[in-house]
Design a protein around this motif. Structure first.
Motif, PDB file in Angstrom:
ATOM      1  N   TRP A 240       0.820  -1.201   0.000  1.00 50.26           N
ATOM      2  CA  TRP A 240       0.000   0.000   0.000  1.00 50.26           C
ATOM      3  C   TRP A 240       0.861   1.262   0.000  1.00 50.26           C
ATOM      4  O   TRP A 240       0.535   2.253  -0.675  1.00 50.26           O
ATOM      5  CB  TRP A 240      -0.926  -0.007   1.207  1.00 50.26           C
ATOM      6  N   GLU A 243       2.024   1.902  -3.452  1.00 48.95           N
ATOM      7  CA  GLU A 243       0.948   2.395  -4.296  1.00 48.95           C
ATOM      8  C   GLU A 243       0.634   3.861  -3.999  1.00 48.95           C
ATOM      9  O   GLU A 243       0.402   4.667  -4.928  1.00 48.95           O
ATOM     10  CB  GLU A 243      -0.301   1.539  -4.082  1.00 48.95           C
ATOM     11  N   VAL A 244       0.667   4.231  -2.730  1.00 48.48           N
ATOM     12  CA  VAL A 244       0.434   5.635  -2.355  1.00 48.48           C
ATOM     13  C   VAL A 244       1.553   6.514  -2.892  1.00 48.48           C
ATOM     14  O   VAL A 244       1.322   7.606  -3.425  1.00 48.48           O
ATOM     15  CB  VAL A 244       0.309   5.769  -0.824  1.00 48.48           C
ATOM     16  N   ARG A 246       3.426   5.980  -5.508  1.00 46.12           N
ATOM     17  CA  ARG A 246       3.305   6.124  -6.967  1.00 46.12           C
ATOM     18  C   ARG A 246       2.232   7.143  -7.332  1.00 46.12           C
ATOM     19  O   ARG A 246       2.403   7.910  -8.284  1.00 46.12           O
ATOM     20  CB  ARG A 246       2.973   4.756  -7.598  1.00 46.12           C
ATOM     21  N   ARG A 247       1.170   7.172  -6.578  1.00 46.40           N
ATOM     22  CA  ARG A 247       0.099   8.113  -6.887  1.00 46.40           C
ATOM     23  C   ARG A 247       0.526   9.564  -6.660  1.00 46.40           C
ATOM     24  O   ARG A 247      -0.029  10.481  -7.242  1.00 46.40           O
ATOM     25  CB  ARG A 247      -1.140   7.814  -6.032  1.00 46.40           C
ATOM     26  N   HIS A 248       1.482   9.742  -5.764  1.00 51.72           N
ATOM     27  CA  HIS A 248       1.909  11.114  -5.429  1.00 51.72           C
ATOM     28  C   HIS A 248       3.225  11.503  -6.092  1.00 51.72           C
ATOM     29  O   HIS A 248       3.779  12.558  -5.782  1.00 51.72           O
ATOM     30  CB  HIS A 248       2.006  11.259  -3.912  1.00 51.72           C
ATOM     31  N   ASP A 249       3.756  10.649  -6.952  1.00 58.04           N
ATOM     32  CA  ASP A 249       4.987  11.029  -7.670  1.00 58.04           C
ATOM     33  C   ASP A 249       4.695  12.071  -8.739  1.00 58.04           C
ATOM     34  O   ASP A 249       3.646  12.071  -9.351  1.00 58.04           O
ATOM     35  CB  ASP A 249       5.588   9.770  -8.328  1.00 58.04           C
TER      36      ASP A 249
END
Length: 249
Positions: A240, A243-244, A246-249
């Motif tokens: 998780w 995944e978090v 990657r979403r904020h890159d």
């Protein structure tokens, strides 16, 4: 009866640890997924060893090769996985426990001699990415065979029995084996043939220990490099977090 198990030399651990590792980042999968083809019994967890895990995790290619070995066995014989990937803390526990037992028996031996005797059956605990303990890579498996009743075949010694009889070719060297010894030889040969034909190499001091992809496998198979370094099962929290991120890159 199948071919003799060859007598191999013990690994030169200094040389083994110098073999390069080209990590292929293969994931770990639980051996219990193969229920019906493989049997899985996480021995150290069942024994209550601290920090042992309730699953036998193996690299994906190891899993597929174990399936191949299992399917090559005669009808009514099942391949059983007793241990595979293990945490560093479990490796340290096993090493210390055997080292202490040997030291109590031979208090006059030097530290170097005690280490050599211990490493006959338990590898040195190491998280060094260039020289990890074999079981830390997910490429080592401890296996045996079950009969049609789910009972372990007689291999002459118990799993993890730290005696000379546990050497894979030990019974091959008997000059005049009796019926019981011939039965043990046949069982060991059956396991050895299934595993080596599936691409695994064996650690000569342990009839139950086989490798694929790690430095020990590279050493015994004559390869120039290994493809498995140290690894660990991915936790839900870590996944998780990735995944978090990657979403904020």
């Amino acid at each position: 009866m199948s071919e003799r198990i060859p007598r191999l030399n013990d690994p030169d651990w200094k040389q083994v640890s110098t073999l390069p590792i080209a990590e292929n980042h293969e994931d770990l999968v639980p051996a219990s997924l193969a229920q019906g083809t493989l049997a899985c019994y996480p021995a150290y967890y069942k024994l209550g060893i601290p920090n042992a895990v309730p699953e036998c995790y193996i690299r994906r290619e190891v899993y597929l090769r174990l399936l191949s070995a299992a399917r090559s066995l005669p009808e009514g014989i099942t391949l059983l996985v007793l241990d595979s990937w293990r945490p560093y803390s479990v490796q340290q526990y096993l090493y210390d426990t055997l080292y202490n037992a040997i030291e109590q028996h031979w208090p006059y031996k030097s530290a170097a001699e005690l280490e050599k005797l211990t490493r006959e059956f338990v590898s040195l605990p190491s998280t060094n990415p260039k020289a990890p303990s074999p079981h830390l890579t997910g490429g080592s498996v401890d296996v045996t065979l079950l009969d049609s009743n789910g009972l372990m075949l007689d291999m002459g010694t118990l799993f993890d029995e730290a005696t000379a009889g546990s050497h894979t070719a030990a019974f091959e060297e008997l000059p005049h084996p009796g019926p019981h010894e011939r039965h043990i030889i046949s069982n060991r040969r059956l396991l050895y043939k299934a595993m080596t034909e599936a691409g695994f190499t064996n650690l000569p001091s342990e009839w139950w220990h086989y490798d694929f992809g790690n430095q020990l496998w590279a050493w015994y198979s004559g390869r120039q490099q290994a493809c498995y370094g140290p690894t660990h099962p991915e936790s839900l929290e870590n996944r998780w977090r990735k995944e978090v991120d990657r979403r904020h890159d």
